[in-house]
Enzyme design. Structure first.
Site, PDB file in Angstrom:
ATOM      1  N   ASP A  32      -2.076  10.456  -1.913  1.00  0.00           N
ATOM      2  CA  ASP A  32      -2.338   9.400  -2.930  1.00  0.00           C
ATOM      3  C   ASP A  32      -2.624   9.761  -4.239  1.00  0.00           C
ATOM      4  O   ASP A  32      -2.552   9.309  -5.521  1.00  0.00           O
ATOM      5  CB  ASP A  32      -3.488   8.475  -2.524  1.00  0.00           C
ATOM      6  N   GLN A  49      -3.034   2.110  10.141  1.00  0.00           N
ATOM      7  CA  GLN A  49      -1.909   2.088   9.509  1.00  0.00           C
ATOM      8  C   GLN A  49      -0.783   3.247  10.351  1.00  0.00           C
ATOM      9  O   GLN A  49       0.511   2.622  10.307  1.00  0.00           O
ATOM     10  CB  GLN A  49      -1.890   2.822   8.075  1.00  0.00           C
ATOM     11  N   ASN A  56      -5.682  12.348   0.595  1.00  0.00           N
ATOM     12  CA  ASN A  56      -4.976  11.510   1.256  1.00  0.00           C
ATOM     13  C   ASN A  56      -5.732  10.794   2.256  1.00  0.00           C
ATOM     14  O   ASN A  56      -7.043  10.675   2.389  1.00  0.00           O
ATOM     15  CB  ASN A  56      -3.850  12.259   2.081  1.00  0.00           C
ATOM     16  N   ARG A  69      -6.710  -0.454  -7.421  1.00  0.00           N
ATOM     17  CA  ARG A  69      -7.215   0.798  -6.322  1.00  0.00           C
ATOM     18  C   ARG A  69      -7.091   1.963  -7.300  1.00  0.00           C
ATOM     19  O   ARG A  69      -6.219   2.229  -7.762  1.00  0.00           O
ATOM     20  CB  ARG A  69      -6.294   0.858  -5.111  1.00  0.00           C
ATOM     21  N   ARG A  85       0.789  -1.115  -0.001  1.00  0.00           N
ATOM     22  CA  ARG A  85       0.026  -0.147  -0.244  1.00  0.00           C
ATOM     23  C   ARG A  85       0.944   1.108   0.052  1.00  0.00           C
ATOM     24  O   ARG A  85       2.144   1.157   0.086  1.00  0.00           O
ATOM     25  CB  ARG A  85      -0.804   0.095   1.210  1.00  0.00           C
ATOM     26  N   GLY A  86       0.330   2.204  -0.229  1.00  0.00           N
ATOM     27  CA  GLY A  86       0.869   3.685  -0.448  1.00  0.00           C
ATOM     28  C   GLY A  86       1.195   3.876  -1.698  1.00  0.00           C
ATOM     29  O   GLY A  86       1.932   3.066  -2.723  1.00  0.00           O
ATOM     30  N   ALA A  87       1.022   5.167  -2.181  1.00  0.00           N
ATOM     31  CA  ALA A  87       0.872   5.375  -3.545  1.00  0.00           C
ATOM     32  C   ALA A  87       2.206   4.995  -4.522  1.00  0.00           C
ATOM     33  O   ALA A  87       2.370   4.230  -5.384  1.00  0.00           O
ATOM     34  CB  ALA A  87       0.640   7.048  -3.937  1.00  0.00           C
TER      35      ALA A  87
END
Length: 345
Positions: A234, A193, A244, A89, A48-50
């Site tokens: 993101d 998170q 975000n 996503r 995860r995380g852009a």
């Protein structure tokens, strides 16, 4: 984060992912060799995380090319598989950008795709280091060259990138300069998170931190307990509106009211110049179970549903600084990404 805990790594025939759903209790990896497993890993937030999603998406094309050759897919089947990775996503623009970057290499085979994906990974690490330096410089010029109390929301560290981090990259840089007194890490409901990942990274790096409930963040800021807020992103619209993790806009509103800087740290690839403002950013809605259950036990009445947007959009007027690997844009003062591109055209 320790040097051996790499978020995304190509093994030669598959993609090795640190399973972030198990942190901080266990450090385990999965190796992905097919598209179904990768799409599931992306949707379950194993990765995860852009920026990390961009790298995973790029390697995902290599996986699809290898699987197509192994299973005898035709061009249409391979293209459909790649599209599934690209769309796993919707809010994080880096995922689609990572796929698109390596697509021209697909005709040359999986190894060529993987080589370009590795180049993207290496660029991300270098870019994160630059983001950290630019962000620390800007913050210290405005907040004073002294130890600072920093608030952050969700996880935008090494776990969300190929290494070092964006928002946490700024925090790491400040820490290396001896300029961090304490970090307030918002827990980040509903999947925690901040508590599970950000606090773990900060603890691994020896950076003093405390975890707080998301709802405490505006109070912490308004009580004068924080000097600056630093978050990731993101997707960022051309005017500087920033998507975000849900809860970010409350942090920004409190920063504006308290008169402290609201800093967004993200690579330039997170900026989507095709979207003029935040109204055009798609907001992912995640499963109800994340909200109405806890540890497998339902916490809301059986007939009650859930509204579970994964992100919110912070208006550009509330973003004091957008830090990228190319420098800092003072967005609320009118230095938008669109204006930067027009000036450089």
């Amino acid at each position: 984060m320790t040097n051996d805990a790499r978020t995304v790594e190509w093994t030669g025939d598959g993609l090795r992912l640190l399973d972030q759903t198990l942190l901080p209790g266990r450090v385990e990896y999965i190796v992905v060799r097919d598209v179904d497993t990768l799409v599931d890993a992306i949707r379950r937030l194993v990765v995860r995380g852009a920026p990390a999603l961009g790298v995973a998406g790029a390697f995902g094309v290599a996986i699809a090319v290898r699987q197509a050759a192994r299973e005898g897919w035709d061009d249409a089947e391979r293209a459909a598989a790649i599209a599934r990775v690209r769309e796993a996503r919707p809010t994080a623009v880096n995922l689609a950008a990572g796929v698109d970057r390596v697509l021209p290499f697909a005709a040359k085979g999986a190894d060529a795709v993987a080589a370009e994906a590795q180049a993207l990974l290496d660029e991300d690490v270098r870019g994160n280091r630059a983001i950290g330096a630019h962000g620390a410089d800007w913050i210290l010029r405005r907040s004073g060259d002294r130890p600072l109390r920093v608030l952050t929301h969700c996880n935008a560290g090494a776990l969300a990138t190929a290494g070092w981090g964006t928002a946490l990259g700024v925090v790491r840089e400040l820490h290396e300069r001896g300029r961090v007194e304490i970090v307030y890490a918002d827990e980040t409901r509903p999947l925690l998170q901040g508590a599970r990942l950000t606090a773990w990274e900060l603890d691994q790096a020896g950076i003093p931190c405390v975890v707080q409930a998301d709802g405490a963040a505006p109070s912490t800021i308004l009580r004068g307990l924080a000097d600056v807020a630093v978050i990731g992103a993101d997707r960022i619209a051309a005017n500087g509106d920033t998507a975000n993790k849900i809860g970010s806009v409350g942090v920004a509103l409190a920063c504006h009211a308290a008169g402290i800087p609201m800093v967004v740290a993200a690579p330039w690839s997170t900026i989507d110049l095709a979207i003029p403002d935040g109204d055009g950013i798609p907001i992912e809605e995640r499963p109800a179970e994340e909200i109405v259950t806890w540890g497998g036990t339902r916490t809301a009445p059986d007939r009650v549903g859930a509204f579970n947007p994964a992100f919110d959009v912070t208006p550009a007027r509330l973003v004091n600084a957008l830090v990228t690997e190319t420098g800092v844009l003072e967005v609320s003062a009118g230095a938008t990404p669109a204006r930067r591109m027009a000036e450089n055209a």
